[in-house]
Design a protein around this motif. Structure first.
Motif, PDB file in Angstrom:
ATOM      1  N   VAL A 139       0.831  -1.219   0.148  1.00 14.77           N
ATOM      2  CA  VAL A 139       0.176   0.045   0.022  1.00 14.77           C
ATOM      3  C   VAL A 139       0.953   1.171  -0.074  1.00 14.77           C
ATOM      4  CG1 VAL A 139      -1.590   1.357   1.432  1.00 14.77           C
ATOM      5  CG2 VAL A 139      -2.052  -1.162   1.069  1.00 14.77           C
ATOM      6  N   GLN A 140       1.819   1.334   0.734  1.00 13.87           N
ATOM      7  CA  GLN A 140       2.655   2.412   1.037  1.00 13.87           C
ATOM      8  C   GLN A 140       3.569   2.712  -0.384  1.00 13.87           C
ATOM      9  OE1 GLN A 140       2.295   4.732   3.440  1.00 13.87           O
ATOM     10  NE2 GLN A 140       0.739   3.169   4.142  1.00 13.87           N
ATOM     11  N   GLN A 142       2.538   1.756  -3.191  1.00 14.69           N
ATOM     12  CA  GLN A 142       1.791   2.214  -4.460  1.00 14.69           C
ATOM     13  C   GLN A 142       1.666   3.678  -4.120  1.00 14.69           C
ATOM     14  OE1 GLN A 142       0.907   0.615  -7.197  1.00 14.69           O
ATOM     15  NE2 GLN A 142       2.301  -0.871  -6.747  1.00 14.69           N
ATOM     16  N   GLY A 143       1.492   4.065  -2.918  1.00 17.95           N
ATOM     17  CA  GLY A 143       1.172   5.441  -2.537  1.00 17.95           C
ATOM     18  C   GLY A 143       2.170   6.332  -3.098  1.00 17.95           C
ATOM     19  N   ARG A 147       1.045   8.534  -6.182  1.00 14.39           N
ATOM     20  CA  ARG A 147       0.799   9.950  -5.848  1.00 14.39           C
ATOM     21  C   ARG A 147       1.978  10.911  -5.437  1.00 14.39           C
ATOM     22  NH1 ARG A 147      -3.605   8.925  -1.400  1.00 14.39           N
ATOM     23  NH2 ARG A 147      -4.299  10.761  -1.679  1.00 14.39           N
ATOM     24  N   HIS A 151       1.226  11.825  -1.560  1.00 13.63           N
ATOM     25  CA  HIS A 151       1.310  10.580  -0.679  1.00 13.63           C
ATOM     26  C   HIS A 151       1.490  10.864   0.943  1.00 13.63           C
ATOM     27  CE1 HIS A 151       1.315   6.466   1.000  1.00 13.63           C
ATOM     28  NE2 HIS A 151       2.596   6.746   1.468  1.00 13.63           N
ATOM     29  N   SER A 154      -1.074  14.431   1.675  1.00 12.19           N
ATOM     30  CA  SER A 154      -2.774  14.226   2.048  1.00 12.19           C
ATOM     31  C   SER A 154      -2.685  13.805   3.415  1.00 12.19           C
ATOM     32  CB  SER A 154      -2.981  12.889   1.198  1.00 12.19           C
ATOM     33  OG  SER A 154      -2.160  11.820   1.424  1.00 12.19           O
ATOM     34  N   GLU A 170      -3.015   5.232   9.035  1.00 12.61           N
ATOM     35  CA  GLU A 170      -2.391   4.323   7.951  1.00 12.61           C
ATOM     36  C   GLU A 170      -1.607   3.128   8.608  1.00 12.61           C
ATOM     37  OE1 GLU A 170      -1.369   4.977   4.787  1.00 12.61           O
ATOM     38  OE2 GLU A 170      -3.039   6.427   4.562  1.00 12.61           O
ATOM     39  N   TYR A 234      -7.470  -1.113   0.407  1.00 18.79           N
ATOM     40  CA  TYR A 234      -6.515  -0.058   0.847  1.00 18.79           C
ATOM     41  C   TYR A 234      -5.535   0.168  -0.255  1.00 18.79           C
ATOM     42  CZ  TYR A 234      -7.824  -1.538   5.474  1.00 18.79           C
ATOM     43  OH  TYR A 234      -8.524  -1.594   6.740  1.00 18.79           O
ATOM     44  N   ASP A 237      -7.337   2.617  -2.749  1.00 19.32           N
ATOM     45  CA  ASP A 237      -7.290   4.238  -2.266  1.00 19.32           C
ATOM     46  C   ASP A 237      -5.920   5.013  -2.761  1.00 19.32           C
ATOM     47  OD1 ASP A 237      -9.626   3.851  -1.117  1.00 19.32           O
ATOM     48  OD2 ASP A 237      -8.823   3.366   0.576  1.00 19.32           O
ATOM     49  N   LYS A 238      -4.827   4.102  -3.077  1.00 20.56           N
ATOM     50  CA  LYS A 238      -3.522   4.747  -3.299  1.00 20.56           C
ATOM     51  C   LYS A 238      -3.450   4.802  -4.900  1.00 20.56           C
ATOM     52  CE  LYS A 238      -2.443   4.718   1.083  1.00 20.56           C
ATOM     53  NZ  LYS A 238      -2.530   6.218   1.778  1.00 20.56           N
TER      54      LYS A 238
END
Length: 240
Positions: A139-140, A142-143, A147, A151, A154, A170, A234, A237-238
């Motif tokens: 998840v992190q 991909q963020g 983004r 990232h 936000s 998070e 999750y 969202d990223k």
């Protein structure tokens, strides 16, 4: 945690056991290391998955227009997995379908392993916590990849004062999904352990099958689906 040397996987003389036991102890670089019932159960699950993968690959490479039973099962599994991932991740499903499929099969088989007399690996928080950590890392990543600087910025939205809450959120995501899976499976293991250990012998025949259907099959399948769905949410969202 109390370890018992060479303890059986699940059944003892007095009934079913829901504790984690030591099977074998050895020393490595001066440290005492235990191979536990969780370790053995996890190895069994992994071996089953590897054998399944080998036969699945062989079947796919030799697929025919008139599929046999195993090829039919594989096609149903792939179609179901594609439908599940595309429903949440859309066009990005192909990027994560391998990971989602892998953890789905591992968690499902781990949850159902109680039917084989083993202690469910997912009833050990060490296992579910690592699954949550893997999800957190993906998840992190991909963020950061999708983004960039947003990232981090936000985390200050919609108000800078909410930064601590956003940070907690998070880190709470992987903890929540790992604890949910662990707690549901452990509760089933404890319920079955208490039933086998406290009930008269006549009540240990036949009736526990209904508990296994709920705790191992129904709850196990539901928790597998929930873990994978939340993981995809999750990640999704990223990707925005």
């Amino acid at each position: 945690m109390v370890f018992e040397h060479l303890a059986p996987l699940m059944l003892t003389e007095s009934g079913a056991d829901f504790m984690i036991h030591g099977v074998y102890k050895f020393s490595l670089m001066g440290k005492e290391i235990w191979i536990t019932t969780t370790t053995v159960s996890t190895w069994v699950v992994c071996i089953i998955l590897i054998v399944f993968a080998i036969f699945a690959r062989k079947t796919i490479l030799n697929a025919s227009d008139v599929p046999g039973p195993f090829q039919n099962i594989l096609e149903i599994m792939v179609e179901g997995l594609e439908g599940m991932t595309q429903g949440v991740l859309g066009d990005n499903a192909y990027r994560f379908i391998n990971y989602i499929g892998t953890i789905f099969l591992f968690i499902l088989l781990s949850n159902l392993s109680g039917l084989l007399g083993m202690r469910n690996p997912t009833a050990d928080y060490g296992v579910t916590f690592l699954l949550g950590i893997f999800t957190f890392i993906i998840v992190q990543y991909q963020g950061l990849k999708n983004r960039k600087l947003k990232h981090f910025t936000s985390l200050f939205e919609p108000l800078p004062l909410l930064f601590p809450i956003n940070i907690i959120g998070e880190f709470a995501n992987p903890l929540s999904i790992s604890l949910r899976l662990f707690a549901n499976l452990l509760s089933g293991v404890i319920m079955l352990g208490l039933w086998y250990g406290m009930m008269p012998i006549l009540l240990k025949i036949g009736l526990p099958a209904f508990l296994h259907i709920y705790c191992d099959v129904f709850s196990g399948c539901i928790q597998t689906y929930v873990f994978c769905m939340l993981t995809m949410v999750y990640i999704g969202d990223k990707l925005e």
